[in-house]
Design an enzyme around this catalytic site. Sequence first.
Site, PDB file in Angstrom:
ATOM      1  N   VAL A  69       0.866  -1.311  -0.118  1.00 17.19           N
ATOM      2  CA  VAL A  69       0.078   0.069  -0.093  1.00 17.19           C
ATOM      3  C   VAL A  69       0.640   1.139  -0.052  1.00 17.19           C
ATOM      4  CG1 VAL A  69      -1.987  -1.189   1.125  1.00 17.19           C
ATOM      5  CG2 VAL A  69      -0.169   0.091   2.587  1.00 17.19           C
ATOM      6  N   ASN A  95      -6.771  -1.151   6.215  1.00 18.66           N
ATOM      7  CA  ASN A  95      -6.642  -1.882   7.553  1.00 18.66           C
ATOM      8  C   ASN A  95      -5.115  -2.020   7.528  1.00 18.66           C
ATOM      9  OD1 ASN A  95      -7.332  -3.682   9.823  1.00 18.66           O
ATOM     10  ND2 ASN A  95      -6.485  -5.208   8.218  1.00 18.66           N
ATOM     11  N   SER A 150      -6.381   3.552  15.954  1.00 18.89           N
ATOM     12  CA  SER A 150      -6.017   2.647  17.112  1.00 18.89           C
ATOM     13  C   SER A 150      -6.108   3.347  18.369  1.00 18.89           C
ATOM     14  CB  SER A 150      -4.539   2.157  17.131  1.00 18.89           C
ATOM     15  OG  SER A 150      -4.057   1.849  18.507  1.00 18.89           O
ATOM     16  N   TYR A 163       3.966   4.263  15.084  1.00 19.72           N
ATOM     17  CA  TYR A 163       2.587   3.841  15.029  1.00 19.72           C
ATOM     18  C   TYR A 163       1.678   4.688  15.768  1.00 19.72           C
ATOM     19  CZ  TYR A 163      -1.240   0.373  15.839  1.00 19.72           C
ATOM     20  OH  TYR A 163      -2.340  -0.190  16.026  1.00 19.72           O
ATOM     21  N   LYS A 167      -1.158   6.863  13.584  1.00 17.83           N
ATOM     22  CA  LYS A 167      -2.626   6.482  14.084  1.00 17.83           C
ATOM     23  C   LYS A 167      -3.133   7.649  14.524  1.00 17.83           C
ATOM     24  CE  LYS A 167      -2.643   1.956  13.224  1.00 17.83           C
ATOM     25  NZ  LYS A 167      -3.524   1.457  12.135  1.00 17.83           N
TER      26      LYS A 167
END
Lengths: 279, 248
Positions: A69, A95, A150, A163, A167
Amino acid sequence: MPVEKKGSLEGQVIIITGGGTGLGSAMAFRLAEEGADIVVAARRLAPLEETAAGVRKRGRKALVVPTDVTDTGQVNRLIEKTLGEMGKIDVFINNAGIVRGDRPKTLWDITDQDWRVGIDVNLSGAFYCSRAVSKYFAERKSGKIILVASGEGFRGQRNSFMYNTAKAGVVNLTRVMALTLAEFNIRVNCIVPGFVDTYDLQPEATQKLMASTRATWRLFLPVGHMGKPDDIAYLALFLCSDASDYITGGYFVSDGGGLTGGFATTGYAPVVSLMEGLP
Amino acid sequence: MTAKAFLVKDKIALIAGDSKLWTKPAAVALVEAGADVAIAAKDTPRLAEATEAVRKTGRKVLAIPTDVTKAAQVKTAVRRVVAEYGRIDILVNAGDVHFFQPFLKIRNAEWNKVMDYNFNSALSFCRAAGKQMLKQKKGRIINIVSGLSERGMVNGATYCVAMGSVLQLTRVLALEWAMKGITVNAVGTGWFAEADRPIDEAVARYIPVKRYGEPDEIGSLVVYLASDVTEFTTGQLMFVDGGVMAHA
């Protein structure tokens, strides 16, 4: 429309990135059971084939498109290939993501390249995919885009740089995209999972990491246990279905109360009488 | 040492409400930054102690024994400040009574008392002092709230609801009075050491900086929000919490 039909996905075509493992595969199975045909996209072929087999076992069509992606060319090919083989796209679920790579690094060991990869997979990929599919949705004047953030996107965690940062970006990407695309009848919403036990849906290396952190996670879960993959898959079903047609730009948390608490660890229950408290 | 930009020299501050933790540190921080203060709280040794701490700095202080749960007494207290000093530049609502019980065990009388001390007192002071500030076309309201204004906690029904109410009042008044020279902000607090309660080690480990705060540590943020440089800052909640609100 009779109530029991509400939420059915009969005949819809749904693309799920990161669809080979974890929440992606759980969503694929649940949405297939509700009647959707599923396109799964991820880098590794083998897990994708497994998910596709599970979808077919449920009587629905499945298409596997190995996709990175973070590569716009491959993302465009995913859209073209889906339209070629399935004829249309109704929902795109972003996702794909990686929690921290295989070895968590300390701040000073994170290279520029590590940073880029983390942000690319968890944030830029969602942008590339949404940009690509929204062009088709805009021409068709309908479509739904779902992003997966998340609870970590709302809070910090030691050493979790790419991360948590990415997010948080996903949450606001949802809002910007929703506002930009509203006039084309495109709905854009964000799923915010808490700690979900996807152990059974993960490759061995990830299983090891999960097992070692399970005990710690409990401390941040007011309901006292981790979520099931289906807890999130049903949320995806709601956001895919026409039950959510008037909803856009929102984020939907399913986290066992994690974000509602967060002032003390789970189990902390003070008792202070009024006599002690009063002046 | 307060930076020059944050000084509140000769401004009049009213510190209102009953709190084991915040009355003295808020009052002392403001006088050290140059303000004269009045303190409206129940007539207890705590009020005397806060008053004495301010007096030692050499600034003016007025202790106004008040039942802050009675709106009429609050009005009288505010009138008294205006009579004595001529105006009110800064209102700090410091009310903070702790009460934690399982939800179904909470009696109406307890619920109402906690709401009275933690929310209704702030409401009454905002009404009475806000009226004065509107006349002045200038004012600073600072509501001290807990992180439990935003987060939930087991056994915290009354406390969390009261604190959440203060936070929402902060946001509403900030908007209503935005064009009238009055800013309304909240100082959010995490876990702070209380003289008469032992530290909970498990909680201390949970705090990112690994220790409880000392009540004095809220002073600098109160002064900052009271100062002239925060004219463009309103409706905000700012935390002094050792990082508690940042993590999961």
